[in-house]
Design an enzyme around this catalytic site. Structure first.
Site, PDB file in Angstrom:
ATOM      1  N   LYS A  11       0.820  -1.209   0.000  1.00  0.00           N
ATOM      2  CA  LYS A  11       0.000   0.000   0.000  1.00  0.00           C
ATOM      3  C   LYS A  11       0.866   1.275   0.000  1.00  0.00           C
ATOM      4  O   LYS A  11       2.085   1.210   0.251  1.00  0.00           O
ATOM      5  CB  LYS A  11      -0.929  -0.037   1.219  1.00  0.00           C
ATOM      6  CG  LYS A  11      -1.920  -1.203   1.186  1.00  0.00           C
ATOM      7  CD  LYS A  11      -2.922  -1.081   2.328  1.00  0.00           C
ATOM      8  CE  LYS A  11      -3.907  -2.230   2.322  1.00  0.00           C
ATOM      9  NZ  LYS A  11      -4.959  -2.042   3.352  1.00  0.00           N
ATOM     10  N   TYR A  51     -12.441  -2.115  -3.557  1.00  0.00           N
ATOM     11  CA  TYR A  51     -12.948  -2.276  -2.190  1.00  0.00           C
ATOM     12  C   TYR A  51     -14.475  -2.168  -2.119  1.00  0.00           C
ATOM     13  O   TYR A  51     -15.012  -1.860  -1.048  1.00  0.00           O
ATOM     14  CB  TYR A  51     -12.301  -1.238  -1.278  1.00  0.00           C
ATOM     15  CG  TYR A  51     -10.895  -1.603  -0.829  1.00  0.00           C
ATOM     16  CD1 TYR A  51     -10.660  -2.742  -0.051  1.00  0.00           C
ATOM     17  CD2 TYR A  51      -9.812  -0.808  -1.152  1.00  0.00           C
ATOM     18  CE1 TYR A  51      -9.387  -3.072   0.381  1.00  0.00           C
ATOM     19  CE2 TYR A  51      -8.521  -1.138  -0.722  1.00  0.00           C
ATOM     20  CZ  TYR A  51      -8.319  -2.263   0.045  1.00  0.00           C
ATOM     21  OH  TYR A  51      -7.060  -2.599   0.483  1.00  0.00           O
ATOM     22  N   ASN A 114      -2.108   0.187   6.776  1.00  0.00           N
ATOM     23  CA  ASN A 114      -1.595  -1.086   7.285  1.00  0.00           C
ATOM     24  C   ASN A 114      -0.678  -1.844   6.316  1.00  0.00           C
ATOM     25  O   ASN A 114      -0.602  -3.065   6.345  1.00  0.00           O
ATOM     26  CB  ASN A 114      -2.732  -1.962   7.811  1.00  0.00           C
ATOM     27  CG  ASN A 114      -3.708  -2.373   6.729  1.00  0.00           C
ATOM     28  OD1 ASN A 114      -3.597  -1.911   5.605  1.00  0.00           O
ATOM     29  ND2 ASN A 114      -4.631  -3.248   7.065  1.00  0.00           N
ATOM     30  N   HIS A 117      -2.094  -5.543   1.671  1.00  0.00           N
ATOM     31  CA  HIS A 117      -3.402  -6.187   1.547  1.00  0.00           C
ATOM     32  C   HIS A 117      -3.173  -7.592   1.011  1.00  0.00           C
ATOM     33  O   HIS A 117      -2.262  -7.811   0.211  1.00  0.00           O
ATOM     34  CB  HIS A 117      -4.289  -5.422   0.552  1.00  0.00           C
ATOM     35  CG  HIS A 117      -5.498  -6.203   0.129  1.00  0.00           C
ATOM     36  ND1 HIS A 117      -6.646  -6.256   0.886  1.00  0.00           N
ATOM     37  CD2 HIS A 117      -5.703  -7.020  -0.941  1.00  0.00           C
ATOM     38  CE1 HIS A 117      -7.522  -7.048   0.290  1.00  0.00           C
ATOM     39  NE2 HIS A 117      -6.978  -7.529  -0.819  1.00  0.00           N
ATOM     40  N   GLU A 128      -9.747 -10.776  -7.246  1.00  0.00           N
ATOM     41  CA  GLU A 128      -8.792  -9.676  -7.040  1.00  0.00           C
ATOM     42  C   GLU A 128      -7.594  -9.782  -7.994  1.00  0.00           C
ATOM     43  O   GLU A 128      -7.106  -8.766  -8.496  1.00  0.00           O
ATOM     44  CB  GLU A 128      -8.332  -9.657  -5.582  1.00  0.00           C
ATOM     45  CG  GLU A 128      -9.469  -9.250  -4.647  1.00  0.00           C
ATOM     46  CD  GLU A 128      -9.061  -9.178  -3.182  1.00  0.00           C
ATOM     47  OE1 GLU A 128      -7.899  -9.482  -2.844  1.00  0.00           O
ATOM     48  OE2 GLU A 128      -9.933  -8.800  -2.374  1.00  0.00           O
TER      49      GLU A 128
END
Ligand code: CMP
Length: 139
Positions: A11, A51, A114, A117, A128
């Site tokens: 990320k 998302y 975070n 993913h 995905e």
């Protein structure tokens, strides 16, 4: 156990901190291989689409804003039990709950920012991976 493919995203927070090499090396050290890899800067539409399952959540706007705040690295990881292995390597979503030595414990600042993913099921892994890669781009 079977050979699986799963989607991993490094990320924008981890990309900004210059952690690409360390994170990719960790996956390779753990026996996963990189079937496909690309650096991308997600548009708002791409982040919202990726998302979409979280659309009704109160943090959705924050999540999309963060995911479009800088470049990400999207990868298709491949290996034995890759979906669960990737999630073990990442650690819990909230770094405060993540086990010692996991990527999120080592590198994440908060539940929102975070670091990584990973797909959470075989069904979502297929969706995905296909969101970012054509089958002809995976080796
Ligand atoms: P990820 O594994 O990418 O899947 C959905 C993301 O939503 C998750 O990691 C977090 O980054 C984010 N997220 C989940 N819960 C929260 C929360 N309570 N507040 C902010 N972001 C969250």
């Amino acid at each position: 156990m079977a050979i699986e493919r799963t989607l991993s995203i490094i990320k924008p927070d981890a990309t900004k901190k210059n952690l690409l090499g360390k994170i990719i090396a960790r996956f390779e050290e753990e026996g996963l291989t990189i079937a496909g890899v690309r650096k991308v800067w997600l548009s708002q539409q791409e982040a919202e689409g990726f998302y979409a399952v979280h659309k009704a959540r109160p943090f959705f706007g924050e999540l999309v804003e963060f995911m479009t705040s800088g470049p990400c690295v999207v990868m298709c990881l491949e290996g034995e039990d890759a979906i669960a292995r990737n999630r073990e390597i990442m650690g819990a979503t909230n770094p405060a709950d993540a086990a010692e030595g996991t990527l999120r414990k080592l590198y994440a600042d908060s539940i929102g920012e975070n670091a990584v993913h990973g797909s959470d099921s075989a069904e979502n892994a297929a969706i995905e991976v296909a969101y970012f890669f054509r089958s002809t781009e995976l080796f």
